[in-house]
Structure formats: C-alpha cells, structure tokens
Design a protein around this motif. Structure first.
Motif, short mmCIF file in Angstrom:
data_model
loop_
_atom_site.label_atom_id
_atom_site.label_comp_id
_atom_site.label_asym_id
_atom_site.label_seq_id
_atom_site.Cartn_x
_atom_site.Cartn_y
_atom_site.Cartn_z
N VAL A 146 10.73 -115.34 8.00
CA VAL A 146 10.23 -116.26 6.72
C VAL A 146 8.82 -115.80 6.03
CG1 VAL A 146 8.98 -118.54 6.03
CG2 VAL A 146 11.19 -118.38 7.62
N ALA A 147 7.93 -115.34 6.66
CA ALA A 147 6.67 -114.77 6.67
C ALA A 147 6.90 -113.59 5.53
CB ALA A 147 5.78 -114.41 7.79
N ALA A 174 13.16 -119.05 -0.82
CA ALA A 174 12.97 -120.40 -1.57
C ALA A 174 11.65 -120.95 -1.63
CB ALA A 174 14.01 -121.31 -1.06
N LEU A 175 10.79 -120.78 -0.32
CA LEU A 175 9.56 -121.34 -0.20
C LEU A 175 8.39 -120.51 -1.27
CD1 LEU A 175 9.27 -122.19 3.42
CD2 LEU A 175 9.06 -123.68 1.67
N GLY A 176 8.80 -119.10 -1.17
CA GLY A 176 8.06 -118.31 -1.91
C GLY A 176 8.23 -118.45 -3.44
N GLY A 177 9.45 -118.51 -3.81
CA GLY A 177 9.63 -118.96 -5.10
C GLY A 177 9.06 -120.20 -5.81
N GLY A 178 9.52 -121.22 -4.83
CA GLY A 178 8.84 -122.73 -5.34
C GLY A 178 7.49 -122.73 -5.27
N SER A 191 -1.50 -117.17 -5.86
CA SER A 191 -1.51 -117.81 -4.35
C SER A 191 -0.49 -117.01 -3.15
CB SER A 191 -1.12 -119.02 -4.20
OG SER A 191 0.19 -119.38 -4.90
N THR A 192 0.21 -115.95 -4.01
CA THR A 192 1.39 -115.60 -3.25
C THR A 192 1.08 -115.02 -1.86
OG1 THR A 192 2.51 -114.80 -5.35
CG2 THR A 192 3.20 -113.73 -3.10
N TYR A 193 0.06 -113.97 -1.77
CA TYR A 193 -0.40 -113.35 -0.65
C TYR A 193 -0.95 -114.15 0.40
CZ TYR A 193 2.13 -109.24 -1.97
OH TYR A 193 2.86 -108.35 -2.50
N PHE A 194 -1.67 -115.14 0.01
CA PHE A 194 -2.33 -116.16 0.85
C PHE A 194 -1.42 -117.05 1.63
CE2 PHE A 194 -5.59 -115.23 -2.41
CZ PHE A 194 -6.60 -114.66 -1.64
N LEU A 195 -0.48 -117.45 0.94
CA LEU A 195 0.88 -118.28 1.42
C LEU A 195 1.47 -117.32 2.63
CD1 LEU A 195 2.33 -119.70 -1.87
CD2 LEU A 195 1.21 -120.96 -0.01
N VAL A 196 1.64 -116.00 2.28
CA VAL A 196 2.05 -114.97 3.47
C VAL A 196 1.47 -115.16 4.63
CG1 VAL A 196 2.96 -112.90 3.95
CG2 VAL A 196 3.31 -113.77 1.82
#
Length: 421
Positions: free
Chosen positions: A241-242, A373-377, A386-391
């Motif tokens: 997921v990550a 799905a989580l990354g796109g949403g 925010s992409t890499y902070f979410l990762v």
C-alpha cells in the motif's frame, strides 16, 4: 531437508531462462506504466471521467489478477505451471494489441481488467521456479525473479518515455504485444513441463498430513492460516500500500514540481527499480541467516528508513536529489517483497506452492489497488504536494503493523518457528 552446500549456493540454468523471459515481458508492460494518465488526458475525456480513469487504469488489471490468481494457482498445482505462464503471456499480448487500437476511455478500462484476469504471470512463474530449486535458495530465487521484474521496469519505463517523445502511444502498445508473444513462444519452446529438482528435495517446515487421512484436504487451509503466513501476508500488504501510493500521481508530480521532459519522468520511475536491482540479492542472502521474528525486526527498521526518505522526497525541489532518493528507496524495497514471499513459501507445504503464491499475489494486488486508489484520491483532495508525505505516513502505519505482528508471534512461539528459512 536433503540438500548439499553446493546445491544450496547455485540457481539452475532454467531459473536464468525464467529471469530473461520475465525481464522482457515485464519490461514490455512497463513501457506504458508511467504514462497511462498522460495518454488518457490526450483522449479528451471530461475531468470527472479522467479522475476516475486515472485510478481505474491501474486498478483494473490488478483487480483482474486479484480475483483470479488463486484459481490459476490451483490449476497450475494440478496441471503444471508452464501452461499457466504461456496462457498469461498470450493474454498480455492479445489485450495489449487491442489497447493499441482503442481510443475510448471506457473500452481501455474494460480491456485493462480483462488483461489482469487473463494474465497473472508472476505467480505461476514463481511457483514454477520454486519447483526447480532447493528450499535453501528460495530467498535468492524470489529476489532474482523480482530483480528481473525491476530491470524490466527500468528499461521499459525509459523505452516508453523515448517512444512517447518521438511517436504515439499506439507504438508502445504494439511493441509490448509483440514482445509478450515472443516470450510466450519462448516459454513453450524452451522450458520443460515440470522441473523436479526442487520438488524432490522439498521438505518444508509445515508438516504434511498423511495421505490416508480422509480429512487431509479440508484441514490444509487452517494449517497455513495457523502458521505465520497470515501475519506475513498482512505485512506484505501494508508495505505494498505504501509503495503504490505514488503510482497515479507520479508523472504529474514530477512534471509539475520539477518541469522535466517525459524521458526524465521515465528515468525517475525506473531508478526506483534500479535500487531494487542492486540490492535484492544481497538482502536475500542477509535475511537467509535470520529466523522469522528477527527478520521482521529488521523489516521494521527498513519501514522506518523508508518513511524518512519519503519525508525528504516530499520536501526537496532538486530533481537530482529526488532521483537519488528514489534510488535509495529502491535499495530498501529490495528487503521487502522478495524476503516476505520467500518466508511465505517456506511456511507452506510444497504441494500447495501454486495456491499459496496465488493467495500472496492476490493479497499483493488488492493491496496495490488500495494504495493506488488512496494515492489518487488523497492527492486530488490534498494536492500533489502532499504525495510523498502521505507515503511517509503509510510507512509509519506499516511499522505499527510489523510491531503488532511481532507481538502476536512472540505470544505464539510455536508458530513462529514455522517461518524460519
């Protein structure tokens, strides 16, 4: 287990043939990997359809694989994994050719789902490889085959970027179809139906029930759910997921933050695979010396290091530093999926490798879908920045899952021994 030191140190020639075939076929598919959102955008779909399609174009084939991998694994256990590889490669070739002639967004999404349902190459290739080697080198086998996938990913992403800079998306799909058809022919012509070298020596840690027992088949599923397999699948899932959170926004993020050409996007995408390539076999040798709980402790440190790298990647505006961080991330990823797959294989009866590797493949696909799905949403909701902070946050969650699994395994020491190499 009956094996010799020499046998434990070498992979047979057959596995090298698998490496080349997997490299070419996976590289063919990865030529289009980073560029599907760009292609879909060029088709003139509405913003709402485009937002959905940008996620579904990746989730579709994964859903197809996830829903069929266990079934194809059972079929492979019964009839042989070579026919499953040929079937999968032909499925990739036919659907990729059809995609080359398709300009409708919804037809593309349908074909991508069919592509996954008809294909699912990795699980039968892994099961076929397991049957060709002694258990002592399974970690290296999974690392070696994953290296082939990542070499293909690197070469494919670069080739796809170059093609797209000089031609249309049609030529990416046509080239991929031809390469997959050639790989199917190579499997049919070069590989023996059932390699027996590994099976003859394969006595796994999970005890088999006596053949005379009438309850042997019904009791098999609880045997691996009661083993460490369930916990290992959970760790595999959250780490994937990550890993997949960046899939959908990746090309848009790199182009918007760093203002670079498509070939640089492909290079950034592929260098993640390059890091994996140079480290996976070394990680496999390192983890071969560790028992199950000790391996998970090291995995926790890997997850923590990945979280730190992702914070740095999200904060930088230097493309060179970003590329270096992606390479380092790939180096750490070499300690995750192949190591976990090897431990899952070790913890399962040799007669059910196709089935359990199909289950693991389904787990991987569902987890990857969730990550995409989580990354796109979330990036649409919070912004590309925010992409890499979410990762990084996802890796922190992975660390928490690993700690929870370790606590459960320490509470059941008898089960923990089942996953040792």
């Amino acid at each position: 287990m009956v094996s010799t030191p020499a046998a434990s140190e070498a992979l047979p020639r057959l596995v090298h043939a698998l490496f080349v075939i997997q490299l070419i076929s996976m590289g063919a598919m990865e030529m289009s990997g980073p560029f599907w959102p760009v292609h879909l955008q060029s088709l003139g779909a509405s913003p709402g359809v485009l937002a959905f399609a940008g996620i579904a174009v990746y989730v579709g084939p994964m859903l197809g694989v996830a829903l069929t991998s266990t079934f194809w694994g059972k079929v492979g256990d019964r009839f042989g994994h070579k026919p499953m590889m040929v079937r999968a490669l032909l499925g990739l070739a036919i659907t990729q050719l059809a995609l080359g002639f398709t300009q409708d967004v919804w037809t593309i999404l349908a074909l991508r789902f069919v592509q996954g349902a008809c294909a699912g190459y990795l699980a039968p290739a892994q099961a076929y490889g397991v049957s060709a080697v002694v258990p002592a080198v399974r970690g290296r086998l999974f690392a070696y085959l994953q290296v082939s996938t990542n070499v293909g990913s690197l070469a494919g992403a670069l080739a796809g970027g170059l093609i797209l800079d000089h031609a249309t998306f049609f030529w990416i799909n046509l080239t991929a179809a031809l390469l997959c058809a050639l790989c199917a022919a190579a499997v049919a012509a070069l590989l023996p139906p059932r390699p027996a070298a590994g099976r003859a020596l394969d006595v796994t840690a999970v005890p088999s029930l006596p053949p005379s027992s009438g309850n042997a088949a019904p009791l098999q599923p609880p045997s691996w759910f009661a083993s460490p397999v369930a916990g290992l699948l959970a760790v595999l899932g959250i780490l994937l997921v990550a890993r997949m959170l960046t899939q959908t926004p990746f090309a848009m993020y790199v182009r918007s933050v760093f203002s670079v050409d498509n070939w640089v996007v492909g290079l950034c995408y592929g260098l993640l695979s390059m890091g994996f390539i140079v480290s996976a076999t070394l990680w496999a040798r390192y983890f071969e010396r560790l028992q199950g709980p000790d391996a998970l402790v090291r995995m926790a440190w890997v997850a923590a290091a990945c979280a730190l790298l992702m914070v740095l990647a999200g904060a930088t505006h230097s493309v060179a530093f970003f590329i270096a961080l992606h390479f380092a991330w790939g180096v750490l990823l070499g300690a995750t999926t192949p190591v976990l797959m090897a431990q899952i294989s070790h913890a399962t009866s040799g007669h059910h490798q196709g089935r359990i590797l199909g289950v693991a493949q389904s787990t991987a696909q569902f987890s990857s879908m969730a990550g995409i799905a989580l990354g796109g949403g979330l990036t649409q909701l919070l912004g590309l920045h925010s992409t890499y902070f979410l990762v990084a946050g996802a890796y922190a969650c992975a660390l928490a899952v690993i700690v929870a699994v370790l606590r459960m395994r320490r509470a059941r020491p008898g089960a923990a021994s089942l996953a040792g190499p």
